[in-house]
Motif scaffolding. Structure first.
Motif, mmCIF file in Angstrom:
data_model
loop_
_atom_site.group_PDB
_atom_site.id
_atom_site.type_symbol
_atom_site.label_atom_id
_atom_site.label_comp_id
_atom_site.label_asym_id
_atom_site.label_seq_id
_atom_site.Cartn_x
_atom_site.Cartn_y
_atom_site.Cartn_z
ATOM 1 N N LYS A 95 48.156 28.536 62.868
ATOM 2 C CA LYS A 95 47.385 28.960 64.021
ATOM 3 C C LYS A 95 48.321 29.379 65.142
ATOM 4 C CE LYS A 95 43.448 25.925 63.048
ATOM 5 N NZ LYS A 95 42.570 24.853 63.583
ATOM 6 N N ARG A 96 47.828 30.235 65.996
ATOM 7 C CA ARG A 96 48.570 30.671 67.176
ATOM 8 C C ARG A 96 48.202 29.750 68.332
ATOM 9 N NH1 ARG A 96 48.674 36.784 69.737
ATOM 10 N NH2 ARG A 96 48.833 36.193 71.919
ATOM 11 N N TRP A 98 49.151 29.916 71.421
ATOM 12 C CA TRP A 98 49.117 30.533 72.733
ATOM 13 C C TRP A 98 48.055 31.630 72.744
ATOM 14 C CZ3 TRP A 98 52.789 31.409 69.067
ATOM 15 C CH2 TRP A 98 52.976 32.728 68.639
ATOM 16 N N LYS A 99 47.560 31.912 73.928
ATOM 17 C CA LYS A 99 46.521 32.921 74.081
ATOM 18 C C LYS A 99 47.047 34.181 74.750
ATOM 19 C CE LYS A 99 41.891 33.662 76.013
ATOM 20 N NZ LYS A 99 40.770 33.063 76.811
ATOM 21 N N ASP A 100 47.743 34.017 75.848
ATOM 22 C CA ASP A 100 48.255 35.152 76.619
ATOM 23 C C ASP A 100 49.773 35.105 76.675
ATOM 24 O OD1 ASP A 100 45.636 36.013 77.238
ATOM 25 O OD2 ASP A 100 45.534 34.550 78.878
ATOM 26 N N ASP A 115 51.378 31.546 77.452
ATOM 27 C CA ASP A 115 50.514 30.795 78.365
ATOM 28 C C ASP A 115 51.390 30.231 79.481
ATOM 29 O OD1 ASP A 115 48.303 31.462 76.901
ATOM 30 O OD2 ASP A 115 48.281 29.625 75.727
ATOM 31 N N ASP A 146 53.222 39.007 71.498
ATOM 32 C CA ASP A 146 51.779 39.187 71.598
ATOM 33 C C ASP A 146 51.201 39.762 70.308
ATOM 34 O OD1 ASP A 146 49.393 38.950 73.033
ATOM 35 O OD2 ASP A 146 49.424 41.070 73.570
#
Length: 378
Positions: A95-96, A98-100, A115, A146
């Protein structure tokens, strides 16, 4: 004697008048059923459920089963770690986390944040900090992270090539404060390409009396491979000997059918070695990457000289004579003159030549990003 056949008929099969050929059918109607009406109210009762397993199993047995499942899971994780490429944290890395991905200025440096977490060096765990004058490098690094879809992809170097190159530059800078062994190894490695530089290996000249020879073949523009190689080499070498290494004479190392490279004139190697040794960490990492990608020290040296914001870059001293800047396309074409010649004549191999072409441009582009900047570092 004449034999006669007699048909024997069983007396039981003979029809008689007393035997009826019809079947009796009852005509008495059946009694109708008495339907009792349903007087129930409300929803129907829920179906019966089997008893829970815990209710029928002794608590001690349930606890032992749970312990056995945990031991089996740990055993599978250890087995996966022992296999080639296995990792006990593989399920966590799918899973990743971080989001941003953002670029922030911290303490007069640029940092890439996942993040709220800053991007760190995979080995030293130090925060990766870029000079404030390299915003393009910072945003390209953020874009690379990203594009990742899982944390497991961050462990594969071919998916984060720019991060690997940046960490290489940081390692060189950190090692310069200690022993400087990394710098010495890079200088030794890139100088080996001077003896077999792609730009200094020429094909045999065409023979007008023997057009069957491979060296006598012409492209669609009516030019031989030797003429195209000389044009590219003369332009790059002329730029370097005029602006980077003034007065240095660089000669071809392989010419025609020769297989033993020729050494350069005395003093040439020492001058180039001194220039390479004086590069800063970013320039040296870019020179190494471009040299290994294009198999040419001369082409890599021109990239550094044209684009670097450091002391090795020409900056305002770069001649503005209307020529196009030596960028990714120019460097890639200079490093693959013979390959382009052959593919134009015989065609490309799908998933081979096209992939190598794009990979070469990717590596040369990362070299330009390493050394380029806004010029404030100088």
């Amino acid at each position: 004697m004449k034999s006669s056949a007699r048909l024997l008929v069983s007396p039981l099969r003979q029809p008689t008048a007393s035997r009826s050929l019809t079947r009796c059918i009852h005509t008495i109607p059946p009694n109708p059923a008495n339907v009792v009406p349903v007087y129930g109210t409300g929803p129907p009762p829920s179906p019966p459920q089997p008893p829970a397993p815990e209710a029928t199993i002794d608590p001690r047995i349930a606890r032992r089963r749970k312990q056995a499942e945990m031991l089996q899971t740990a055993k599978e994780l250890r087995a996966g770690a022992k296999q080639p490429g296995g990792n006990s944290k593989q399920t966590l890395l799918k899973k990743r986390f971080w989001k941003d991905v953002t670029v922030n200025e911290v303490d007069d440096c640029l940092e890439v944040h996942l993040d709220t977490r800053p991007l760190r060096h995979p080995t030293t765990k130090d925060v990766i900090r870029l000079p404030k004058s390299k915003p393009n490098l910072a945003f390209a690094l953020a874009l690379e992270w990203d594009m990742l879809t899982s944390a497991q992809q961050a462990t594969k170097h071919h998916l984060i090539p720019l991060t690997s190159t940046v960490c290489r530059a940081l390692d060189i800078r950190a090692d310069d404060d200690k022993k400087g062994e990394i710098r010495k190894n890079i200088v030794t490695t890139v100088l080996r390409y001077l003896d077999t530089d792609t730009l200094l290996c020429f094909a045999a000249p065409p023979d007008p009396n023997n057009p069957v020879l491979a060296s006598s073949q012409l492209n669609d523009a009516g030019r031989s491979l030797r003429s195209v190689q000389e044009e590219v080499a003369v332009e790059i070498i002329g730029f370097l000997t005029s602006n980077v290494w003034p007065g240095v004479e660089i000669n071809p190392v392989l010419d025609g059918e020769s297989i033993m490279p020729k050494a350069q004139k005395p003093g040439v190697r020492e001058i180039i070695e001194g220039w390479v040794s004086g590069l800063d960490a970013w320039e040296l990492a870019a020179l190494e990457r471009a040299t290994l990608a294009g198999k040419s020290l001369l082409g890599a040296a021109r990239i550094v000289a044209e684009w670097s914001e450091g002391e090795a870059g020409l900056g305002q001293r770069r001649p503005e004579n209307g020529q196009k800047r030596f960028g990714i396309e120019e460097a890639a074409k200079a490093a693959s003159v013979e390959v382009d010649w052959q593919t134009d004549r015989w065609g490309e191999v799908e998933d081979t030549h096209d992939v190598e072409k794009e990979d070469l441009r990717r590596q040369l582009g990362s070299s330009i990003l390493l050394v380029a900047g806004t010029g404030t570092a100088r």
